[in-house]
Motif scaffolding. Structure first.
Motif, PDB file in Angstrom:
ATOM      1  N   THR A 136      17.058   3.173 -21.077  1.00 53.23           N
ATOM      2  CA  THR A 136      17.374   3.884 -19.845  1.00 53.23           C
ATOM      3  C   THR A 136      18.880   4.085 -19.759  1.00 53.23           C
ATOM      4  O   THR A 136      19.657   3.432 -20.460  1.00 53.23           O
ATOM      5  N   VAL A 137      19.282   4.994 -18.876  1.00 52.97           N
ATOM      6  CA  VAL A 137      20.691   5.194 -18.545  1.00 52.97           C
ATOM      7  C   VAL A 137      20.823   5.095 -17.031  1.00 52.97           C
ATOM      8  O   VAL A 137      20.086   5.755 -16.290  1.00 52.97           O
ATOM      9  N   ILE A 138      21.764   4.256 -16.589  1.00 59.61           N
ATOM     10  CA  ILE A 138      22.025   4.131 -15.153  1.00 59.61           C
ATOM     11  C   ILE A 138      23.028   5.214 -14.766  1.00 59.61           C
ATOM     12  O   ILE A 138      24.129   5.283 -15.321  1.00 59.61           O
ATOM     13  N   ILE A 139      22.638   6.070 -13.834  1.00 54.60           N
ATOM     14  CA  ILE A 139      23.507   7.139 -13.351  1.00 54.60           C
ATOM     15  C   ILE A 139      24.093   6.688 -12.015  1.00 54.60           C
ATOM     16  O   ILE A 139      23.362   6.459 -11.041  1.00 54.60           O
ATOM     17  N   VAL A 140      25.401   6.531 -11.973  1.00 54.77           N
ATOM     18  CA  VAL A 140      26.081   6.065 -10.765  1.00 54.77           C
ATOM     19  C   VAL A 140      26.759   7.234 -10.065  1.00 54.77           C
ATOM     20  O   VAL A 140      27.565   7.949 -10.677  1.00 54.77           O
ATOM     21  N   THR A 141      26.421   7.438  -8.805  1.00 57.36           N
ATOM     22  CA  THR A 141      27.121   8.400  -7.966  1.00 57.36           C
ATOM     23  C   THR A 141      28.215   7.638  -7.227  1.00 57.36           C
ATOM     24  O   THR A 141      27.931   6.736  -6.435  1.00 57.36           O
ATOM     25  N   VAL A 142      29.453   7.983  -7.508  1.00 57.96           N
ATOM     26  CA  VAL A 142      30.605   7.235  -7.009  1.00 57.96           C
ATOM     27  C   VAL A 142      30.830   7.511  -5.526  1.00 57.96           C
ATOM     28  O   VAL A 142      30.853   8.672  -5.098  1.00 57.96           O
ATOM     29  N   GLU A 143      30.997   6.442  -4.757  1.00 54.94           N
ATOM     30  CA  GLU A 143      31.349   6.568  -3.346  1.00 54.94           C
ATOM     31  C   GLU A 143      32.759   6.064  -3.071  1.00 54.94           C
ATOM     32  O   GLU A 143      33.413   6.534  -2.139  1.00 54.94           O
ATOM     33  N   SER A 144      33.226   5.098  -3.844  1.00 56.74           N
ATOM     34  CA  SER A 144      34.601   4.637  -3.718  1.00 56.74           C
ATOM     35  C   SER A 144      35.069   4.075  -5.046  1.00 56.74           C
ATOM     36  O   SER A 144      34.279   3.532  -5.822  1.00 56.74           O
TER      37      SER A 144
END
Length: 204
Positions: A136-144
């Motif tokens: 799997t690949v963890i997709i991170v949407t950046v908030e800070s």
């Protein structure tokens, strides 16, 4: 013992934060912040879920966490022990926090955001290492995103060879496993002896 229970009590003790510690926090990955993420061969990922908290190390060649754009990171999930505590947390609570460390550099980089777990074959194929793709690949949407000052690492002398701990001064993994195995049949010495070959065979 007096216990602090409110923000007001904390503010009374610590006062206001240094202004620069606030202004350095961005809602995206700047070019300077990107340089730190791409130089890091090691990160710690923290998550929370119904089963509790998790904080786990991740490492690969520098740049293993890919900066896709100003608000998106990709973290390939490499082979481990199949506890997958982080992934179990993320399917229930997408909040995630990353701390990036670079050997020899005392400044660290922190990223907070929300994560999704992708099994897209084409995406996983982008992160093949030693002929093996991550599951799997963890997709991170950046908030800070912001950098952490070096005080903690300086106090710890983390990168100083003079303060490296002799491995022989601590229990081996085999010894620790032997101590918790209930039937007493676990051979900790054999486990330690075979571990280097097992690591080489299973690292990816």
């Amino acid at each position: 013992m007096t216990i602090i229970t409110t923000d007001a009590e904390l503010d009374e003790i610590y006062g206001a934060p240094v202004q620069r510690s606030v202004t350095k926090e961005l809602d995206h990955i700047s070019e300077h912040y990107r340089a730190y993420i791409e130089a890091a061969p090691f990160a710690v990922i923290a998550s929370a879920g119904e089963a509790g908290l998790d904080c786990t190390p991740r490492g690969d060649p520098a740049g293993f966490v890919a900066v896709i754009d100003r608000t998106t990171l990709h973290l390939p999930d490499r082979r481990g022990n199949n506890r997958i505590d982080t992934l179990r947390n993320l399917v229930r609570d997408p909040r995630v926090s990353l701390l990036f460390l670079i050997p020899g550099i005392d400044v660290t980089m922190r990223v907070n955001g929300r994560a999704a777990i992708s099994v897209d074959p084409d995406l996983c194929a982008r992160y093949v290492l030693q002929g093996k793709a991550p599951r799997t690949v963890i997709i991170v949407t950046v908030e800070s995103a912001y950098f952490q000052c070096p005080k903690a690492l300086v106090r710890a002398k983390l990168w100083s060879p003079d303060h490296h701990v002799d491995r022989a001064s601590l229990p081996t993994t085999g010894q620790m496993l032997a101590a918790v195995e209930r039937d007493g049949a676990f051979d900790g010495a054999a486990y330690d002896e075979n571990y280097p070959a097992r690591m080489e065979r299973t690292i990816y």
